[in-house]
Design a protein around this motif. Structure first.
Motif, mmCIF file in Angstrom:
data_model
loop_
_atom_site.group_PDB
_atom_site.id
_atom_site.type_symbol
_atom_site.label_atom_id
_atom_site.label_comp_id
_atom_site.label_asym_id
_atom_site.label_seq_id
_atom_site.Cartn_x
_atom_site.Cartn_y
_atom_site.Cartn_z
ATOM 1 N N ARG B 14 -1.221 0.483 3.132
ATOM 2 C CA ARG B 14 -2.419 -0.353 2.938
ATOM 3 C C ARG B 14 -3.718 0.437 3.080
ATOM 4 O O ARG B 14 -4.791 -0.138 2.954
ATOM 5 C CB ARG B 14 -2.414 -1.515 3.948
ATOM 6 N N TYR B 16 -5.497 4.301 2.004
ATOM 7 C CA TYR B 16 -5.280 5.527 1.230
ATOM 8 C C TYR B 16 -6.429 6.502 1.387
ATOM 9 O O TYR B 16 -7.583 6.098 1.580
ATOM 10 C CB TYR B 16 -5.127 5.177 -0.255
ATOM 11 N N ARG B 54 -11.016 0.842 -11.794
ATOM 12 C CA ARG B 54 -10.416 0.194 -10.624
ATOM 13 C C ARG B 54 -11.493 -0.543 -9.835
ATOM 14 O O ARG B 54 -11.274 -1.669 -9.380
ATOM 15 C CB ARG B 54 -9.699 1.211 -9.730
ATOM 16 N N LEU B 97 -9.148 -3.061 -1.156
ATOM 17 C CA LEU B 97 -7.697 -3.018 -1.370
ATOM 18 C C LEU B 97 -7.109 -1.656 -1.014
ATOM 19 O O LEU B 97 -6.355 -1.056 -1.776
ATOM 20 C CB LEU B 97 -7.323 -3.428 -2.797
ATOM 21 N N ALA B 100 -7.234 2.788 -2.490
ATOM 22 C CA ALA B 100 -6.339 3.648 -3.283
ATOM 23 C C ALA B 100 -7.074 4.166 -4.518
ATOM 24 O O ALA B 100 -7.846 3.426 -5.130
ATOM 25 C CB ALA B 100 -5.107 2.861 -3.714
ATOM 26 N N THR B 103 -4.672 1.928 -9.165
ATOM 27 C CA THR B 103 -3.890 0.689 -9.115
ATOM 28 C C THR B 103 -3.141 0.558 -10.434
ATOM 29 O O THR B 103 -3.726 0.748 -11.512
ATOM 30 C CB THR B 103 -4.795 -0.539 -8.881
ATOM 31 N N THR B 147 2.731 4.135 -2.042
ATOM 32 C CA THR B 147 2.412 2.948 -2.844
ATOM 33 C C THR B 147 2.351 1.711 -1.945
ATOM 34 O O THR B 147 2.787 1.758 -0.798
ATOM 35 C CB THR B 147 3.506 2.700 -3.905
ATOM 36 N N ASN B 177 -0.714 -0.294 -5.570
ATOM 37 C CA ASN B 177 -1.639 0.787 -5.266
ATOM 38 C C ASN B 177 -0.879 2.097 -5.261
ATOM 39 O O ASN B 177 0.303 2.132 -4.884
ATOM 40 C CB ASN B 177 -2.255 0.569 -3.883
#
Lengths: 153, 198
Positions: B14, B16, B54, B97, B100, B103, B147, B177
């Motif tokens: 969750r 990155y 993104r 989110l 990352a 996505t 991911t 992600n």
């Protein structure tokens, strides 16, 4: 990940089957544990009843049963986990010089047979896939599917 | 890395690092996806959103109730000692989110979520789409990436996202992600007792 529809008439070692199942158990699932699945490996002669129906010889049949979700989204999440089980088993098999055939379209007749062999209840479980395992013979299955993708930066 | 090891080590991430994976790794993942489609040729399209694209999609994706629900479920099942960490992570995750760099949105032909049951063809597409999602997750792990999936079971969000992508016929099956993990997730527990050999 390669899919085969022909396997050699050569047995798969029981320890190898254990490793494959273990790989399946590590499939992602949001509510750990207990994961809502029951994996059955059929290595006895009863597997032939299933493989005959599919028209493909294989020394091992793996059945990833998933608990039936009460609502459609829950049920689909469990089916998605079964997809991951099948992929994990395929990856692990490939690393052991084994190959898999994955059948996502399980007919009612085959389902009935698999439930009867496993002893599990169709009231509680669904069977989204039948997975055949063996030493592959010939080339991987290629029905011509192509990837359509878009990269946006 | 031995296969079982990267299967076991694959965890939902969750948070990155901002580092963008190389084009070479992305192409390797795309080739693996095509390997799934060769024996299972379903209608399928994969969007890879990076950078500005993104960022633009974030305003739609982070409205998705299912993401909040997903994380709330995790909040109920993690051990007490991890709860504070998870709550902080939830707040951070919803901002961007997980930050990352990439996505991935996988689309196929699906039925309505309002139904009690889907027909066989739709279920087939769903099964193969999630096989693809798992292949992406494993190939990413194999290449040193991580991911995390989040879902689109919200009709309004899916509609807005499809408009953003310019898609009409296909439905969103998964969103993942992709990037380098900037957290160490809690150890994965499995219950492998439900296993029978016949």
């Amino acid at each position: 990940m390669r899919i085969y529809n022909k396997f050699k008439a050569k047995d798969v070692d029981k320890d190898a089957v254990d490793v494959l199942i273990r790989a399946g158990f590590y499939a992602p699932y949001g509510y750990n544990p207990p994961q809502p699945w029951h994996i059955v490996a059929v290595v006895s002669d009863r597997r032939k009843e299933i493989t005959d129906k599919l028209g493909i010889y294989a020394p091992v049949v793996i059945l990833p049963f998933v608990v039936k979700g009460i609502m459609l989204p829950n049920h689909l999440a469990n089916i998605g986990s079964a997809s991951a089980i099948a992929v994990n088993i395929a990856y692990q098999a490939e690393s052991m010089d084994l190959g898999v055939y994955i059948e996502p379209n399980v007919s009612d007749e085959v389902k009935y047979l698999c439930f009867s062999i496993s002893g599990l209840s169709e009231t509680n479980y669904d069977l989204p896939f039948v997975i055949l395992v063996g030493y592959p013979e010939g080339n991987p299955l290629d029905l011509g599917g192509k990837l359509d993708y878009v990269i946006r930066r | 890395m031995e296969v079982l090891k990267f299967i076991k080590n694959r965890r939902t991430i969750r948070k990155y690092k901002p580092d963008t994976p190389s084009d070479e790794v992305i192409q390797s993942i795309l080739r693996s996806v095509e390997e799934v489609l060769k024996p299972f040729p379903i209608p399928f399209k994969l969007y890879i959103l990076m950078g500005k694209a993104r960022e633009e999609s974030l305003s739609i994706m982070r409205l998705n109730y299912s993401i909040v629900k997903d994380i709330a479920i995790l909040g109920r099942i993690v051990p007490e000692e991890f709860k504070e960490h998870l709550n902080n992570l939830m707040r951070e995750f919803l901002k961007d989110l997980g930050g990352a760099p990439i996505t991935l949105i996988g689309l196929t032909k699906l039925d309505s979520w309002d139904k009690d049951k889907w027909d066989e063809e739709t279920l087939y597409n769903w099964k193969v789409a999630w096989m693809i999602a798992e292949v992406i997750m494993l190939e990413a792990k194999k290449n040193g990436l991580d991911t995390g999936s989040f879902t689109f079971h919200n009709i309004t969000v899916e509609k807005e996202m499809k408009e953003f992508l310019g898609e009409q016929d296909l439905n969103i099956a998964f969103a993942l992600n992709l990037g380098y993990a900037d957290e160490t997730p809690v150890p994965k527990e499995i219950d492998d007792r439900k296993f029978t050999i016949v």
